[in-house]
Design a protein around this motif. Structure first.
Motif, PDB file in Angstrom:
ATOM      1  N   LYS A 144       0.828  -1.207   0.000  1.00  0.00           N
ATOM      2  CA  LYS A 144       0.000   0.000   0.000  1.00  0.00           C
ATOM      3  C   LYS A 144       0.861   1.255   0.000  1.00  0.00           C
ATOM      4  O   LYS A 144       0.555   2.234  -0.697  1.00  0.00           O
ATOM      5  CB  LYS A 144      -0.952  -0.001   1.189  1.00  0.00           C
ATOM      6  CG  LYS A 144      -2.023   1.082   1.104  1.00  0.00           C
ATOM      7  CD  LYS A 144      -3.093   0.949   2.174  1.00  0.00           C
ATOM      8  CE  LYS A 144      -4.066  -0.158   1.900  1.00  0.00           C
ATOM      9  NZ  LYS A 144      -5.228  -0.152   2.839  1.00  0.00           N
ATOM     10  N   ILE A 145       1.956   1.238   0.758  1.00  0.00           N
ATOM     11  CA  ILE A 145       2.857   2.392   0.775  1.00  0.00           C
ATOM     12  C   ILE A 145       3.404   2.666  -0.627  1.00  0.00           C
ATOM     13  O   ILE A 145       3.410   3.806  -1.111  1.00  0.00           O
ATOM     14  CB  ILE A 145       4.010   2.169   1.767  1.00  0.00           C
ATOM     15  CG1 ILE A 145       3.486   2.182   3.211  1.00  0.00           C
ATOM     16  CG2 ILE A 145       5.093   3.243   1.594  1.00  0.00           C
ATOM     17  CD1 ILE A 145       4.519   1.765   4.239  1.00  0.00           C
ATOM     18  N   VAL A 146       3.859   1.623  -1.294  1.00  0.00           N
ATOM     19  CA  VAL A 146       4.428   1.775  -2.637  1.00  0.00           C
ATOM     20  C   VAL A 146       3.357   2.187  -3.641  1.00  0.00           C
ATOM     21  O   VAL A 146       3.581   3.065  -4.488  1.00  0.00           O
ATOM     22  CB  VAL A 146       5.132   0.469  -3.073  1.00  0.00           C
ATOM     23  CG1 VAL A 146       5.506   0.515  -4.547  1.00  0.00           C
ATOM     24  CG2 VAL A 146       6.371   0.229  -2.223  1.00  0.00           C
ATOM     25  N   ALA A 147       2.183   1.592  -3.545  1.00  0.00           N
ATOM     26  CA  ALA A 147       1.103   1.921  -4.481  1.00  0.00           C
ATOM     27  C   ALA A 147       0.692   3.386  -4.365  1.00  0.00           C
ATOM     28  O   ALA A 147       0.521   4.091  -5.372  1.00  0.00           O
ATOM     29  CB  ALA A 147      -0.101   1.010  -4.235  1.00  0.00           C
ATOM     30  N   VAL A 148       0.539   3.863  -3.135  1.00  0.00           N
ATOM     31  CA  VAL A 148       0.113   5.246  -2.931  1.00  0.00           C
ATOM     32  C   VAL A 148       1.206   6.232  -3.350  1.00  0.00           C
ATOM     33  O   VAL A 148       0.910   7.376  -3.715  1.00  0.00           O
ATOM     34  CB  VAL A 148      -0.312   5.457  -1.460  1.00  0.00           C
ATOM     35  CG1 VAL A 148      -0.577   6.926  -1.167  1.00  0.00           C
ATOM     36  CG2 VAL A 148      -1.564   4.644  -1.149  1.00  0.00           C
ATOM     37  N   ALA A 149       2.448   5.793  -3.340  1.00  0.00           N
ATOM     38  CA  ALA A 149       3.558   6.638  -3.784  1.00  0.00           C
ATOM     39  C   ALA A 149       3.681   6.671  -5.306  1.00  0.00           C
ATOM     40  O   ALA A 149       4.536   7.387  -5.834  1.00  0.00           O
ATOM     41  CB  ALA A 149       4.871   6.143  -3.176  1.00  0.00           C
ATOM     42  N   SER A 150       2.830   5.923  -6.002  1.00  0.00           N
ATOM     43  CA  SER A 150       2.927   5.787  -7.455  1.00  0.00           C
ATOM     44  C   SER A 150       1.879   6.642  -8.161  1.00  0.00           C
ATOM     45  O   SER A 150       0.741   6.752  -7.702  1.00  0.00           O
ATOM     46  CB  SER A 150       2.728   4.328  -7.864  1.00  0.00           C
ATOM     47  OG  SER A 150       3.673   3.497  -7.220  1.00  0.00           O
ATOM     48  N   GLU A 151       2.288   7.206  -9.277  1.00  0.00           N
ATOM     49  CA  GLU A 151       1.342   7.998 -10.071  1.00  0.00           C
ATOM     50  C   GLU A 151       0.228   7.117 -10.626  1.00  0.00           C
ATOM     51  O   GLU A 151      -0.928   7.533 -10.695  1.00  0.00           O
ATOM     52  CB  GLU A 151       2.079   8.700 -11.215  1.00  0.00           C
ATOM     53  CG  GLU A 151       1.188   9.602 -12.047  1.00  0.00           C
ATOM     54  CD  GLU A 151       1.948  10.331 -13.137  1.00  0.00           C
ATOM     55  OE1 GLU A 151       1.286  10.992 -13.963  1.00  0.00           O
ATOM     56  OE2 GLU A 151       3.190  10.240 -13.174  1.00  0.00           O
ATOM     57  N   ARG A 152       0.574   5.890 -10.987  1.00  0.00           N
ATOM     58  CA  ARG A 152      -0.396   4.965 -11.567  1.00  0.00           C
ATOM     59  C   ARG A 152      -0.176   3.572 -11.006  1.00  0.00           C
ATOM     60  O   ARG A 152       0.953   3.174 -10.741  1.00  0.00           O
ATOM     61  CB  ARG A 152      -0.265   4.938 -13.096  1.00  0.00           C
ATOM     62  CG  ARG A 152      -0.611   6.270 -13.749  1.00  0.00           C
ATOM     63  CD  ARG A 152      -0.034   6.382 -15.131  1.00  0.00           C
ATOM     64  NE  ARG A 152      -0.466   7.601 -15.800  1.00  0.00           N
ATOM     65  CZ  ARG A 152       0.039   8.053 -16.933  1.00  0.00           C
ATOM     66  NH1 ARG A 152       1.019   7.386 -17.525  1.00  0.00           N
ATOM     67  NH2 ARG A 152      -0.406   9.158 -17.480  1.00  0.00           N
ATOM     68  N   VAL A 153      -1.271   2.844 -10.852  1.00  0.00           N
ATOM     69  CA  VAL A 153      -1.213   1.485 -10.302  1.00  0.00           C
ATOM     70  C   VAL A 153      -1.982   0.540 -11.225  1.00  0.00           C
ATOM     71  O   VAL A 153      -3.165   0.759 -11.512  1.00  0.00           O
ATOM     72  CB  VAL A 153      -1.816   1.425  -8.888  1.00  0.00           C
ATOM     73  CG1 VAL A 153      -1.813  -0.012  -8.367  1.00  0.00           C
ATOM     74  CG2 VAL A 153      -1.040   2.334  -7.940  1.00  0.00           C
ATOM     75  N   VAL A 154      -1.298  -0.484 -11.680  1.00  0.00           N
ATOM     76  CA  VAL A 154      -1.903  -1.511 -12.516  1.00  0.00           C
ATOM     77  C   VAL A 154      -1.957  -2.811 -11.719  1.00  0.00           C
ATOM     78  O   VAL A 154      -0.933  -3.272 -11.200  1.00  0.00           O
ATOM     79  CB  VAL A 154      -1.101  -1.722 -13.822  1.00  0.00           C
ATOM     80  CG1 VAL A 154      -1.643  -2.916 -14.603  1.00  0.00           C
ATOM     81  CG2 VAL A 154      -1.160  -0.462 -14.683  1.00  0.00           C
ATOM     82  N   ILE A 155      -3.139  -3.396 -11.631  1.00  0.00           N
ATOM     83  CA  ILE A 155      -3.336  -4.650 -10.908  1.00  0.00           C
ATOM     84  C   ILE A 155      -3.535  -5.777 -11.902  1.00  0.00           C
ATOM     85  O   ILE A 155      -4.355  -5.665 -12.831  1.00  0.00           O
ATOM     86  CB  ILE A 155      -4.558  -4.561  -9.974  1.00  0.00           C
ATOM     87  CG1 ILE A 155      -4.356  -3.450  -8.943  1.00  0.00           C
ATOM     88  CG2 ILE A 155      -4.806  -5.895  -9.283  1.00  0.00           C
ATOM     89  CD1 ILE A 155      -3.171  -3.652  -8.011  1.00  0.00           C
ATOM     90  N   ILE A 156      -2.778  -6.855 -11.740  1.00  0.00           N
ATOM     91  CA  ILE A 156      -2.861  -8.000 -12.648  1.00  0.00           C
ATOM     92  C   ILE A 156      -3.378  -9.209 -11.883  1.00  0.00           C
ATOM     93  O   ILE A 156      -3.032  -9.430 -10.728  1.00  0.00           O
ATOM     94  CB  ILE A 156      -1.497  -8.294 -13.304  1.00  0.00           C
ATOM     95  CG1 ILE A 156      -0.395  -8.468 -12.242  1.00  0.00           C
ATOM     96  CG2 ILE A 156      -1.129  -7.184 -14.277  1.00  0.00           C
ATOM     97  CD1 ILE A 156       0.968  -8.816 -12.816  1.00  0.00           C
TER      98      ILE A 156
END
Length: 240
Positions: A106-118
Motif C-alpha cells: 500500500k505504501i508503494v502503491a500510494v507513492a505511485s502515479e499509476r497502479v496496474v493490478i494484474i
C-alpha cells in the motif's frame, strides 16, 4: 490453459504500460512474480528502469534476475506500480495481503502515479469478502487489538472468525515489518469504505488489506481472454 498461464498473460499485458526510464514499484505474490520475470527479460534487452520492491521476497527475485533496485527513500515518487490482488471487484476495489506484504504494497502503491493490478479470472468478484481480509497488526496488545477490530467491524456490518495467521513452522507469521497478520472471514463486505474507515480507529492495527481508490487499471486474464478494467477514464487510458 491453466491459472498459471493466465497470470503470465496478465503480466505480459502489464508490460505495455512500462516505458524506458520509469521508476517502478514491484508487487508481491505469484502473479506479480510473473511480471518480475518478464520485466527482467526486457531489462536484459536494454530497458532502463529502477524498481522498488514491496517485499523481501520480491527484492530477492528481482536482484537475482539483474533488475536495478532502489528504495522508496531514494525515489519517493514512482511512475507506476504493478501488483497482484486476492480479490478485485468491478470498481477496482481490492483485497490484498494474502502474501503478507500488504503494508509495503500500500505504501508503494500510494507513492505511485499509476497502479496496474494484474490477476487471473478467479480473483474477479462481484462483492469483496470471499477471501479473508488480512489486517497487519503490531504484536503488542494483540488480544486487545483483536477485540477492538471485532467491535468496530460489527458496527460496520461485518462479523466472522478472526484468526491469527501462522507460518509453516506453526509459529505466528511475522511480516517483513515485524508485525503479525489477522485474517478476517467476514464473508461479503457490503460497504468496504465504511469498514475501512472503522478499522482506521483501531490503534494496534497498522494497515488493512482493503485497497480502495488506489488501482487505476485492472488486467484480468482467463478463459475468455484478457480484460482491461479502468477505475475512471483518464489520460492514462487514452495513452494505451
Amino acid at each position: 490453459m491453466s491459472s498459471d498461464d493466465w497470470k503470465r498473460q496478465a503480466a505480459a499485458e502489464a508490460l505495455k504500460y512500462v516505458e524506458d526510464g520509469m521508476k517502478l514499484g514491484l508487487g508481491t505474490g505469484s502473479t506479480a512474480a510473473k511480471f518480475v520475470d518478464l520485466l527482467a527479460d526486457k531489462v536484459k534487452a536494454g530497458l532502463k528502469v529502477v524498481c522498488v520492491p514491496t517485499s523481501e521476497a520480491t527484492r530477492a527475485q528481482a536482484a537475482a534476475l539483474g533488475i536495478p533496485l532502489a528504495t522508496l527513500d531514494e525515489h519517493p515518487a514512482l511512475d507506476l506500480t504493478v501488483d497482484g490482488a486476492d480479490e478485485m471487484d468491478e470498481e477496482l476495489r481490492l483485497i490484498k495481503g494474502g502474501g503478507g506484504a500488504l503494508l509495503r504494497e500500500k505504501i508503494v502503491a500510494v507513492a505511485s502515479e499509476r497502479v496496474v493490478i494484474i490477476a487471473d479470472s478467479s480473483k474477479r468478484v462481484d462483492l469483496l469478502g470471499r477471501f479473508p481480509l488480512p489486517l497487519e497488526v503490531v504484536p503488542f496488545g494483540l488480544a486487545a487489538t483483536q477485540r477492538l477490530i471485532t467491535g468496530f467491524a460489527a458496527d460496520s456490518g461485518c462479523e466472522g472468525d478472526i484468526k491469527l495467521r501462522h507460518g509453516a513452522n506453526g509459529a505466528p507469521y511475522v511480516t517483513d515489518n515485524g508485525n503479525h497478520i489477522l485474517d478476517c472471514s467476514f464473508g461479503v463486505i457490503d460497504d468496504p469504505e465504511a469498514l475501512d474507515d472503522a478499522l482506521k480507529l483501531v490503534p494496534g492495527l497498522v494497515e488493512s488489506g482493503l485497497f480502495l481508490g488506489i488501482a487505476d487499471v485492472g488486467i484480468v486474464a482467463g478463459p475468455k481472454g484478457v480484460e482491461i478494467l479502468s477505475a475512471v477514464e483518464s489520460d492514462f487510458d487514452e495513452e494505451m
